[in-house]
Design a protein around this motif. Structure first.
Motif, PDB file in Angstrom:
ATOM      1  N   GLN A   1     -30.813 -18.293 -37.603  1.00  0.00           N
ATOM      2  CA  GLN A   1     -29.497 -17.899 -38.075  1.00  0.00           C
ATOM      3  C   GLN A   1     -29.349 -16.396 -37.904  1.00  0.00           C
ATOM      4  O   GLN A   1     -30.326 -15.679 -37.789  1.00  0.00           O
ATOM      5  CB  GLN A   1     -29.361 -18.184 -39.569  1.00  0.00           C
ATOM      6  CG  GLN A   1     -29.470 -19.624 -39.971  1.00  0.00           C
ATOM      7  CD  GLN A   1     -29.396 -19.774 -41.485  1.00  0.00           C
ATOM      8  OE1 GLN A   1     -30.061 -19.060 -42.232  1.00  0.00           O
ATOM      9  NE2 GLN A   1     -28.580 -20.714 -41.936  1.00  0.00           N
ATOM     10  N   LYS A   2     -28.109 -15.928 -37.929  1.00  0.00           N
ATOM     11  CA  LYS A   2     -27.868 -14.489 -38.070  1.00  0.00           C
ATOM     12  C   LYS A   2     -26.666 -14.315 -38.976  1.00  0.00           C
ATOM     13  O   LYS A   2     -25.928 -15.265 -39.246  1.00  0.00           O
ATOM     14  CB  LYS A   2     -27.719 -13.756 -36.739  1.00  0.00           C
ATOM     15  CG  LYS A   2     -27.127 -14.459 -35.557  1.00  0.00           C
ATOM     16  CD  LYS A   2     -25.844 -15.071 -35.697  1.00  0.00           C
ATOM     17  CE  LYS A   2     -25.267 -15.679 -34.465  1.00  0.00           C
ATOM     18  NZ  LYS A   2     -23.837 -15.919 -34.604  1.00  0.00           N
TER      19      LYS A   2
ATOM     20  N   MET B   1     -42.744 -13.608 -34.036  1.00  0.00           N
ATOM     21  CA  MET B   1     -43.908 -12.718 -34.006  1.00  0.00           C
ATOM     22  C   MET B   1     -44.837 -13.026 -32.830  1.00  0.00           C
ATOM     23  O   MET B   1     -44.896 -14.160 -32.378  1.00  0.00           O
ATOM     24  CB  MET B   1     -44.723 -12.931 -35.284  1.00  0.00           C
ATOM     25  CG  MET B   1     -44.238 -12.131 -36.446  1.00  0.00           C
ATOM     26  SD  MET B   1     -45.039 -10.492 -36.457  1.00  0.00           S
ATOM     27  CE  MET B   1     -43.715  -9.502 -37.087  1.00  0.00           C
TER      28      MET B   1
ATOM     29  N   ARG C   1     -29.719 -19.516 -20.271  1.00  0.00           N
ATOM     30  CA  ARG C   1     -30.189 -18.374 -21.047  1.00  0.00           C
ATOM     31  C   ARG C   1     -30.102 -18.695 -22.533  1.00  0.00           C
ATOM     32  O   ARG C   1     -29.110 -19.243 -22.997  1.00  0.00           O
ATOM     33  CB  ARG C   1     -29.307 -17.153 -20.752  1.00  0.00           C
ATOM     34  CG  ARG C   1     -29.749 -15.907 -21.447  1.00  0.00           C
ATOM     35  CD  ARG C   1     -28.781 -14.763 -21.182  1.00  0.00           C
ATOM     36  NE  ARG C   1     -27.646 -14.830 -22.087  1.00  0.00           N
ATOM     37  CZ  ARG C   1     -26.976 -13.764 -22.519  1.00  0.00           C
ATOM     38  NH1 ARG C   1     -27.294 -12.555 -22.101  1.00  0.00           N
ATOM     39  NH2 ARG C   1     -25.964 -13.893 -23.347  1.00  0.00           N
ATOM     40  N   VAL C   2     -31.135 -18.324 -23.304  1.00  0.00           N
ATOM     41  CA  VAL C   2     -31.132 -18.573 -24.743  1.00  0.00           C
ATOM     42  C   VAL C   2     -30.960 -17.259 -25.497  1.00  0.00           C
ATOM     43  O   VAL C   2     -30.982 -16.176 -24.913  1.00  0.00           O
ATOM     44  CB  VAL C   2     -32.442 -19.270 -25.200  1.00  0.00           C
ATOM     45  CG1 VAL C   2     -32.652 -20.577 -24.444  1.00  0.00           C
ATOM     46  CG2 VAL C   2     -33.639 -18.350 -25.043  1.00  0.00           C
ATOM     47  N   ASP C   3     -30.780 -17.370 -26.814  1.00  0.00           N
ATOM     48  CA  ASP C   3     -30.613 -16.185 -27.651  1.00  0.00           C
ATOM     49  C   ASP C   3     -31.908 -15.773 -28.338  1.00  0.00           C
ATOM     50  O   ASP C   3     -32.047 -14.635 -28.775  1.00  0.00           O
ATOM     51  CB  ASP C   3     -29.522 -16.456 -28.685  1.00  0.00           C
ATOM     52  CG  ASP C   3     -28.192 -16.759 -28.016  1.00  0.00           C
ATOM     53  OD1 ASP C   3     -27.733 -15.907 -27.233  1.00  0.00           O
ATOM     54  OD2 ASP C   3     -27.635 -17.846 -28.230  1.00  0.00           O
TER      55      ASP C   3
ATOM     56  N   LEU D   1     -27.725 -19.581 -34.382  1.00  0.00           N
ATOM     57  CA  LEU D   1     -27.750 -19.088 -33.011  1.00  0.00           C
ATOM     58  C   LEU D   1     -27.146 -20.156 -32.100  1.00  0.00           C
ATOM     59  O   LEU D   1     -27.170 -21.340 -32.413  1.00  0.00           O
ATOM     60  CB  LEU D   1     -29.195 -18.781 -32.592  1.00  0.00           C
ATOM     61  CG  LEU D   1     -29.718 -17.387 -32.956  1.00  0.00           C
ATOM     62  CD1 LEU D   1     -29.652 -17.114 -34.450  1.00  0.00           C
ATOM     63  CD2 LEU D   1     -31.152 -17.211 -32.471  1.00  0.00           C
ATOM     64  N   ASP D   2     -26.597 -19.724 -30.967  1.00  0.00           N
ATOM     65  CA  ASP D   2     -25.977 -20.679 -30.045  1.00  0.00           C
ATOM     66  C   ASP D   2     -27.018 -21.542 -29.329  1.00  0.00           C
ATOM     67  O   ASP D   2     -26.804 -22.735 -29.113  1.00  0.00           O
ATOM     68  CB  ASP D   2     -25.178 -19.936 -28.967  1.00  0.00           C
ATOM     69  CG  ASP D   2     -23.799 -19.506 -29.450  1.00  0.00           C
ATOM     70  OD1 ASP D   2     -23.388 -19.920 -30.549  1.00  0.00           O
ATOM     71  OD2 ASP D   2     -23.134 -18.758 -28.713  1.00  0.00           O
TER      72      ASP D   2
ATOM     73  N   TYR E   1     -34.021 -19.280 -41.422  1.00  0.00           N
ATOM     74  CA  TYR E   1     -33.434 -17.938 -41.257  1.00  0.00           C
ATOM     75  C   TYR E   1     -33.731 -17.338 -39.893  1.00  0.00           C
ATOM     76  O   TYR E   1     -33.032 -16.441 -39.451  1.00  0.00           O
ATOM     77  CB  TYR E   1     -33.916 -16.993 -42.361  1.00  0.00           C
ATOM     78  CG  TYR E   1     -35.341 -17.233 -42.802  1.00  0.00           C
ATOM     79  CD1 TYR E   1     -35.614 -17.963 -43.957  1.00  0.00           C
ATOM     80  CD2 TYR E   1     -36.426 -16.773 -42.052  1.00  0.00           C
ATOM     81  CE1 TYR E   1     -36.909 -18.218 -44.366  1.00  0.00           C
ATOM     82  CE2 TYR E   1     -37.726 -17.023 -42.452  1.00  0.00           C
ATOM     83  CZ  TYR E   1     -37.964 -17.738 -43.604  1.00  0.00           C
ATOM     84  OH  TYR E   1     -39.253 -17.996 -43.999  1.00  0.00           O
TER      85      TYR E   1
ATOM     86  N   PHE F   1     -38.075  -8.788 -25.473  1.00  0.00           N
ATOM     87  CA  PHE F   1     -37.587  -8.548 -26.832  1.00  0.00           C
ATOM     88  C   PHE F   1     -36.464  -7.502 -26.806  1.00  0.00           C
ATOM     89  O   PHE F   1     -36.612  -6.430 -26.258  1.00  0.00           O
ATOM     90  CB  PHE F   1     -38.737  -8.069 -27.725  1.00  0.00           C
ATOM     91  CG  PHE F   1     -38.312  -7.608 -29.089  1.00  0.00           C
ATOM     92  CD1 PHE F   1     -37.555  -8.425 -29.912  1.00  0.00           C
ATOM     93  CD2 PHE F   1     -38.675  -6.350 -29.558  1.00  0.00           C
ATOM     94  CE1 PHE F   1     -37.168  -7.996 -31.175  1.00  0.00           C
ATOM     95  CE2 PHE F   1     -38.291  -5.911 -30.823  1.00  0.00           C
ATOM     96  CZ  PHE F   1     -37.536  -6.746 -31.631  1.00  0.00           C
ATOM     97  N   GLY F   2     -35.333  -7.831 -27.375  1.00  0.00           N
ATOM     98  CA  GLY F   2     -34.171  -6.946 -27.338  1.00  0.00           C
ATOM     99  C   GLY F   2     -33.089  -7.591 -26.483  1.00  0.00           C
ATOM    100  O   GLY F   2     -31.927  -7.635 -26.861  1.00  0.00           O
ATOM    101  N   GLN F   3     -33.528  -8.075 -25.328  1.00  0.00           N
ATOM    102  CA  GLN F   3     -32.664  -8.910 -24.475  1.00  0.00           C
ATOM    103  C   GLN F   3     -32.385 -10.239 -25.192  1.00  0.00           C
ATOM    104  O   GLN F   3     -31.260 -10.715 -25.224  1.00  0.00           O
ATOM    105  CB  GLN F   3     -33.398  -9.159 -23.156  1.00  0.00           C
ATOM    106  CG  GLN F   3     -32.704 -10.087 -22.180  1.00  0.00           C
ATOM    107  CD  GLN F   3     -31.646  -9.352 -21.391  1.00  0.00           C
ATOM    108  OE1 GLN F   3     -31.720  -8.152 -21.182  1.00  0.00           O
ATOM    109  NE2 GLN F   3     -30.634 -10.086 -20.970  1.00  0.00           N
ATOM    110  N   VAL F   4     -33.441 -10.794 -25.766  1.00  0.00           N
ATOM    111  CA  VAL F   4     -33.338 -11.967 -26.636  1.00  0.00           C
ATOM    112  C   VAL F   4     -34.169 -11.679 -27.890  1.00  0.00           C
ATOM    113  O   VAL F   4     -34.974 -10.747 -27.898  1.00  0.00           O
ATOM    114  CB  VAL F   4     -33.913 -13.249 -25.978  1.00  0.00           C
ATOM    115  CG1 VAL F   4     -33.093 -13.676 -24.773  1.00  0.00           C
ATOM    116  CG2 VAL F   4     -35.368 -13.046 -25.580  1.00  0.00           C
ATOM    117  N   GLY F   5     -33.975 -12.469 -28.917  1.00  0.00           N
ATOM    118  CA  GLY F   5     -34.844 -12.372 -30.079  1.00  0.00           C
ATOM    119  C   GLY F   5     -36.157 -13.084 -29.801  1.00  0.00           C
ATOM    120  O   GLY F   5     -36.226 -13.979 -28.953  1.00  0.00           O
TER     121      GLY F   5
END
Lengths: 436, 436
Positions: free
Chosen positions: A394-395, A238, A211-213, A130-131, A391, A231-235
């Motif tokens: 990462q994506k 849990m 802004r983060v991912d 991720l960036d 993981y 959630f959805g806007q960013v990951g």
């Protein structure tokens, strides 16, 4: 009132009692959710100004700007230099082991791969970091430097170029161990902002906070609600429930050790759950005696007592196999196989966040420094989710390069299926690549 | 009105126009959410009776029981036998390729691993399949047999022992290709139930429909809302937004091919997004001419036109490098590098669900049969999420076995850190394992 309830799988009412014991549901408080939605919308609209207002108000600060809430790398290094040498050495030793484990994880499951098939088509998956990620770290009393390591190090090992940490500092009190851990873990930037406003700043970005991912890390009900919202806007990782330990014991471990392991979960909070399963009734009685003897020696006695009375249990099973089956139905966050032959039972255990094998493997060693992550799925979510890991930072992107020859083979198949689905442009795109 | 807007990165208002183009937000309809919450609660409480009532009402059926809504394996096999041979062959060929790819994925990143460190401690991760998963398949016109393959095959390859499919059959109309795909993909049980009631049945379980551990697959707004609601109780895949394609072209691909690739995305629905980036102005003009010529030949012309006019764009860039940077800012679901040297540009592309390399690699070949999954992250979520894969049907448990020697080394570190966090039972559990 007894310290901890005793159940037996042979009892007629076992299933009812067991379900009552297990019952827990995430409370969703409509008032909190409404307040969080307001804060998120406000930060999205007004950015830094909103973040500054909420932070000054909720944490009783008087910062002049969000920029003034940033902790510099020099301050992090100073915190690391200022803590006692034993703590500094322990943090660095733990970080080294956690890093080594997650590097193995990267090698084992986090590398790009591809192959060419018989028609020369290239197929594979490219794995990239991720960036930019955000790590939420709770402030105040429940501030855990070990959590800084456990969230930041996998991101680092994944290759994330920018790790932003947010941590509230109520009344301006900074936890030196948390700052030292951020230095050790290689966190890139730290802002002393917390609550829903911190989650909003990370999710939407402001002039000062990028802004983060993805946002990981535990928090209170406001933070949890905010993470669900964005959630959805960013990951997000849990949403954690209360912590849990389940110990399966064959009776060969010193009872004091098992008692202390059950306590070490119970001391987290009153809703934490500690369960011991054993086919050995004498051992269960011995552990109970140990618990009663050891509990008064612990500073967090009251929390432990409330947790054990409310949600703890010693369960007498017919066999080790039955204990494993019960454990599978629970899918515990932490699972100790405190037995002489842990490798015999491990294959029977299908669901758990982490499996601690053998009498020497206390959960606390795993919590701090064995290497694996201590951020684990709770509330039976180990049925379908995994420990925090490389993981999570990462994506994957599929890679497909179809050769001219491959397009002839695949074109006919795709055309037939696309026509069957009524998607004629899909079919035509495949057909155009067919040689006349 | 022109068929598709033209933008240039050199224009002063490019950034504004580009952001307007990209704007899309998931609508959350409070009325739908309220209705879904009611249905979920009702199914949770009344089980089969509620599922039966909703299904009979919404799909205009008159089934006597939920059991009567199950499609047997014999019926699935009969559907497979009854479809035209060309379709059967195409389904089987596609399934074979999808299976081969996901088997490689399992080998590359889905196996358990462990190692012993210098103190003899065992550390690793055990990877296991989920026990039972649910696949939601939309009914009616937007029923895609290819989606059955793309959801069920990775679950199968992961080793999930029980795959339950739900598919609504409004007015009792069953799609034979969907049933045939279920037979080919090895789905274990199929229920003709849809909507929020199907999601609820899978999440909570009823007397007839077993509770699953994860629900994947696309659906309408009710299904999406229901999946969001039950998230945490079960795992879910991503909530999908409108489909997207982005093509980066160096001008060497036949313009008709690129035009048809843009159409093949636009034909999905009016909100789908098709974008072409190229530094070659003449090529952009040629593609536009191709589009105007080819569009009237397509049955789904009206949908394609609405999609292109509303959300499509041809963007003239200064260079291929700039095109790659714009693509990264979009993080598209489908990304075609339609260029003579795709391998030159691929390393510059950090975010995408799937990367289609070279002129022969039309997106439609990937959608149906190249092998990689066609369930991909939309709406910029490729910044932090991945194609559906074997890993979505597996979970991981950390494995830790600390040796007696290891406990001596780790105990001191854990004790120091636990005392630093005020968790004395954690510290004592580690200290008990130290030799006197």
């Amino acid at each position: 009132m007894t310290l901890i309830r005793q159940l037996s799988t042979a009892a007629a009412d076992f299933q009812t009692e067991f379900e009552r014991l297990r019952h827990w549901s995430a409370e969703t408080d409509a008032a909190i959710e409404g307040r969080v939605a307001e804060i998120l919308a406000d930060v999205q609209q007004r950015g830094d100004a909103a973040v500054l207002e909420y932070t000054n108000r909720f944490d009783r600060l008087s910062a002049a700007s969000v920029a003034a809430l940033e902790i510099t790398q020099a301050e992090l290094q100073a915190a690391l230099a200022a803590i006692p040498a034993a703590q500094r050495d322990a943090l660095q030793a733990a970080a080294k082991r956690v890093r080594a484990y997650h590097e193995r994880q990267l090698e084992a499951s986090g590398r790009s791969w591809s192959y060419r098939d018989e028609d020369g088509n290239l197929l594979g998956q490219k794995v990239t970091p991720l960036d930019r990620v955000g790590i939420y770290v709770p402030g105040g009393k429940a501030a855990y430097p070990s959590s800084v390591l456990m969230n930041a190090i996998p991101a680092h090992v994944a290759g994330v170029p920018e790790i932003i940490m947010v941590v509230p500092t109520p009344d301006g009190v900074r936890n030196p161990l948390v700052l030292a851990a951020a230095a050790v873990a290689g966190v890139h930037r730290v802002f002393t902002v917390g609550g829903a406003q911190a989650v909003a700043a990370l999710a939407y970005g402001t002039a000062t906070i990028p802004r983060v991912d993805k946002i990981t890390g535990p928090g209170n009900a406001y933070v949890a609600s905010a993470k669900k919202h964005v959630f959805g806007q960013v990951g997000i990782d849990m949403i954690a429930g209360p912590s849990e330990i389940l110990v399966i014991a064959d009776g060969t471990t010193p009872p004091d050790w098992v008692a202390m392991d059950l306590f070490s979960q119970a001391e987290h909070d009153e809703l934490a759950q500690s369960i011991l399963l054993s086919p050995d009734a004498d051992f269960l009685a011995a552990v109970q005696a140990s618990m009663e003897r050891l509990l008064p020696t612990l500073p967090r006695e009251a929390v432990i007592r409330a947790s054990l009375q409310g949600r703890g249990a010693l369960i007498h099973t017919r066999s080790m196999e039955e204990a494993c089956e019960i454990s599978n139905s629970i899918a515990p966050e932490h699972l100790e196989i405190s037995a002489a032959e842990p490798a015999r039972w491990e294959p029977l255990l299908r669901h758990a966040g982490a499996i601690f094998m053998g009498a020497y493997t206390s959960e606390s060693l795993g919590d701090y420094c064995a290497g694996p992550n201590h951020v684990l799925p709770t509330a039976s979510t180990a049925r379908f989710s995994s420990p925090l890991g490389v993981y999570d930072f990462q994506k994957r992107s599929s890679l497909i390069e179809v050769s001219e020859q491959g397009a002839q083979v695949l074109g006919g198949i795709a055309s037939t299926l696309a026509h069957g689905e009524g998607l004629q442009a899909h079919a035509r795109a495949a057909e155009l690549r067919l040689k006349g």
